[in-house]
Design a protein around this motif. Structure first.
Motif, PDB file in Angstrom:
ATOM      1  N   VAL A   1      -8.199  33.620  15.952  1.00 42.39           N
ATOM      2  CA  VAL A   1      -8.527  34.088  17.290  1.00 42.39           C
ATOM      3  C   VAL A   1      -8.400  32.913  18.254  1.00 42.39           C
ATOM      4  N   GLN A   2      -8.097  33.209  19.495  1.00 40.90           N
ATOM      5  CA  GLN A   2      -8.029  32.155  20.501  1.00 40.90           C
ATOM      6  C   GLN A   2      -9.423  31.761  20.968  1.00 40.90           C
ATOM      7  N   ALA A   3      -9.541  30.547  21.448  1.00 41.90           N
ATOM      8  CA  ALA A   3     -10.813  30.086  21.985  1.00 41.90           C
ATOM      9  C   ALA A   3     -11.300  31.050  23.070  1.00 41.90           C
ATOM     10  N   GLY A   4     -12.597  31.338  23.032  1.00 40.04           N
ATOM     11  CA  GLY A   4     -13.177  32.300  23.954  1.00 40.04           C
ATOM     12  C   GLY A   4     -13.195  33.719  23.425  1.00 40.04           C
TER      13      GLY A   4
ATOM     14  N   GLU B   1     -21.812  38.728  14.534  1.00 36.58           N
ATOM     15  CA  GLU B   1     -20.965  38.921  15.698  1.00 36.58           C
ATOM     16  C   GLU B   1     -20.819  37.581  16.399  1.00 36.58           C
ATOM     17  N   MET B   2     -19.584  37.113  16.487  1.00 34.60           N
ATOM     18  CA  MET B   2     -19.310  35.782  17.012  1.00 34.60           C
ATOM     19  C   MET B   2     -18.531  35.919  18.318  1.00 34.60           C
ATOM     20  N   ASN B   3     -19.111  35.424  19.385  1.00 37.52           N
ATOM     21  CA  ASN B   3     -18.504  35.495  20.707  1.00 37.52           C
ATOM     22  C   ASN B   3     -18.275  34.099  21.264  1.00 37.52           C
ATOM     23  N   SER B   4     -17.437  34.034  22.288  1.00 35.03           N
ATOM     24  CA  SER B   4     -17.130  32.751  22.935  1.00 35.03           C
ATOM     25  C   SER B   4     -16.791  31.684  21.898  1.00 35.03           C
ATOM     26  N   LEU B   5     -15.925  32.041  21.002  1.00 31.72           N
ATOM     27  CA  LEU B   5     -15.601  31.145  19.895  1.00 31.72           C
ATOM     28  C   LEU B   5     -14.909  29.880  20.393  1.00 31.72           C
TER      29      LEU B   5
ATOM     30  N   PRO C   1     -12.908  26.089  19.039  1.00 26.92           N
ATOM     31  CA  PRO C   1     -12.148  25.536  17.905  1.00 26.92           C
ATOM     32  C   PRO C   1     -13.050  24.919  16.833  1.00 26.92           C
ATOM     33  N   GLU C   2     -14.167  24.338  17.249  1.00 20.43           N
ATOM     34  CA  GLU C   2     -15.074  23.728  16.266  1.00 20.43           C
ATOM     35  C   GLU C   2     -15.825  24.750  15.418  1.00 20.43           C
ATOM     36  N   ASP C   3     -15.672  26.033  15.738  1.00 15.66           N
ATOM     37  CA  ASP C   3     -16.249  27.081  14.888  1.00 15.66           C
ATOM     38  C   ASP C   3     -15.342  27.399  13.694  1.00 15.66           C
ATOM     39  N   SER C   4     -14.159  26.810  13.664  1.00 14.96           N
ATOM     40  CA  SER C   4     -13.217  27.076  12.574  1.00 14.96           C
ATOM     41  C   SER C   4     -13.761  26.532  11.263  1.00 14.96           C
ATOM     42  N   ASP C   5     -13.890  27.414  10.275  1.00 14.67           N
ATOM     43  CA  ASP C   5     -14.442  27.049   8.975  1.00 14.67           C
ATOM     44  C   ASP C   5     -14.312  28.256   8.051  1.00 14.67           C
ATOM     45  N   VAL C   6     -14.685  28.042   6.802  1.00 12.82           N
ATOM     46  CA  VAL C   6     -14.890  29.165   5.903  1.00 12.82           C
ATOM     47  C   VAL C   6     -16.354  29.588   6.030  1.00 12.82           C
TER      48      VAL C   6
ATOM     49  N   GLY D   1     -29.506  32.398  -3.976  1.00  8.23           N
ATOM     50  CA  GLY D   1     -29.076  32.655  -5.339  1.00  8.23           C
ATOM     51  C   GLY D   1     -27.752  33.386  -5.455  1.00  8.23           C
ATOM     52  N   TYR D   2     -27.320  33.994  -4.372  1.00  6.23           N
ATOM     53  CA  TYR D   2     -26.110  34.805  -4.406  1.00  6.23           C
ATOM     54  C   TYR D   2     -25.238  34.451  -3.215  1.00  6.23           C
ATOM     55  N   TRP D   3     -23.925  34.400  -3.468  1.00  4.92           N
ATOM     56  CA  TRP D   3     -22.967  34.040  -2.428  1.00  4.92           C
ATOM     57  C   TRP D   3     -21.748  34.937  -2.512  1.00  4.92           C
ATOM     58  N   GLY D   4     -21.136  35.145  -1.348  1.00  5.92           N
ATOM     59  CA  GLY D   4     -19.845  35.784  -1.321  1.00  5.92           C
ATOM     60  C   GLY D   4     -18.745  34.764  -1.520  1.00  5.92           C
ATOM     61  N   GLN D   5     -17.506  35.233  -1.472  1.00  3.49           N
ATOM     62  CA  GLN D   5     -16.364  34.362  -1.733  1.00  3.49           C
ATOM     63  C   GLN D   5     -15.927  33.594  -0.504  1.00  3.49           C
ATOM     64  N   GLY D   6     -16.439  33.970   0.662  1.00  6.13           N
ATOM     65  CA  GLY D   6     -16.094  33.291   1.905  1.00  6.13           C
ATOM     66  C   GLY D   6     -14.960  33.969   2.640  1.00  6.13           C
ATOM     67  N   THR D   7     -14.962  33.813   3.947  1.00  3.90           N
ATOM     68  CA  THR D   7     -13.879  34.337   4.775  1.00  3.90           C
ATOM     69  C   THR D   7     -13.513  33.276   5.809  1.00  3.90           C
ATOM     70  N   GLN D   8     -12.225  33.060   5.991  1.00  3.06           N
ATOM     71  CA  GLN D   8     -11.744  31.980   6.847  1.00  3.06           C
ATOM     72  C   GLN D   8     -11.727  32.419   8.308  1.00  3.06           C
ATOM     73  N   VAL D   9     -12.263  31.564   9.148  1.00  2.00           N
ATOM     74  CA  VAL D   9     -12.209  31.766  10.602  1.00  2.00           C
ATOM     75  C   VAL D   9     -11.456  30.591  11.205  1.00  2.00           C
ATOM     76  N   ASN D  10     -10.434  30.899  11.975  1.00  2.00           N
ATOM     77  CA  ASN D  10      -9.654  29.869  12.672  1.00  2.00           C
ATOM     78  C   ASN D  10      -9.637  30.195  14.157  1.00  2.00           C
ATOM     79  N   VAL D  11     -10.032  29.231  14.950  1.00  2.00           N
ATOM     80  CA  VAL D  11     -10.054  29.396  16.402  1.00  2.00           C
ATOM     81  C   VAL D  11      -9.078  28.400  17.009  1.00  2.00           C
ATOM     82  N   SER D  12      -8.080  28.931  17.680  1.00  2.00           N
ATOM     83  CA  SER D  12      -7.066  28.061  18.281  1.00  2.00           C
ATOM     84  C   SER D  12      -7.447  27.698  19.704  1.00  2.00           C
ATOM     85  N   SER D  13      -7.056  26.517  20.112  1.00  2.00           N
ATOM     86  CA  SER D  13      -7.401  26.049  21.467  1.00  2.00           C
ATOM     87  C   SER D  13      -6.367  26.488  22.481  1.00  2.00           C
TER      88      SER D  13
END
Length: 121
Positions: free
Chosen positions: A10-13, A80-84, A86-91, A109-121
């Motif tokens: 997603v783009q920044a913002g 729900e993540m708003n106003s994203l 670039p520094e929010d980019s992580d798994v 004790g329990y975890w999911g496999q993770g989901t990648q979030v990439n925020v472009s500037s």
């Protein structure tokens, strides 16, 4: 078992909504936390929601931009993540901890496999 979804580019913002679906019938007894992790770094607290969905906590870096909620009928928690930024980019990972939540990933004790979030500037 936990399964995250909703990550992407997603783009920044912009906005994204992450979901974490749990298979446990006792889901409503667990506090759910969201954490994020960059390669080579420790898992970082993002948000948590208590087992009764009354209490929510957020890291200062995401406060007022992210919203955590849960639907115990659907065994699902949402971030729900708003106003994203670039520094929010992580798994992003969701974790489950019985009863009381924690800021410490080692308490979960329990975890999911993770989901990648990439925020472009």
């Amino acid at each position: 078992q936990l399964e995250e979804s909703g990550g992407g580019l997603v783009q920044a913002g912009g906005s994204l909504r992450l979901s974490c679906a749990a298979s446990a019938r006792t889901f409503s007894s667990y506090s759910m936390g969201w954490f994020r992790q960059a390669p080579g770094k420790e898992r970082e607290f993002v948000a948590l929601i208590g087992w009764r969905a009354i209490n929510t906590c957020y890291a200062d870096s995401v406060k007022d931009r992210f919203r955590n909620r849960r639907d115990n009928d659907k065994n699902t928690v949402y971030l729900e993540m708003n106003s994203l930024k670039p520094e929010d980019s992580d798994v992003y990972y969701c974790g489950a901890k019985y009863f009381r939540g924690s800021y410490e990933p080692g308490q979960y004790g329990y975890w999911g496999q993770g989901t990648q979030v990439n925020v472009s500037s």
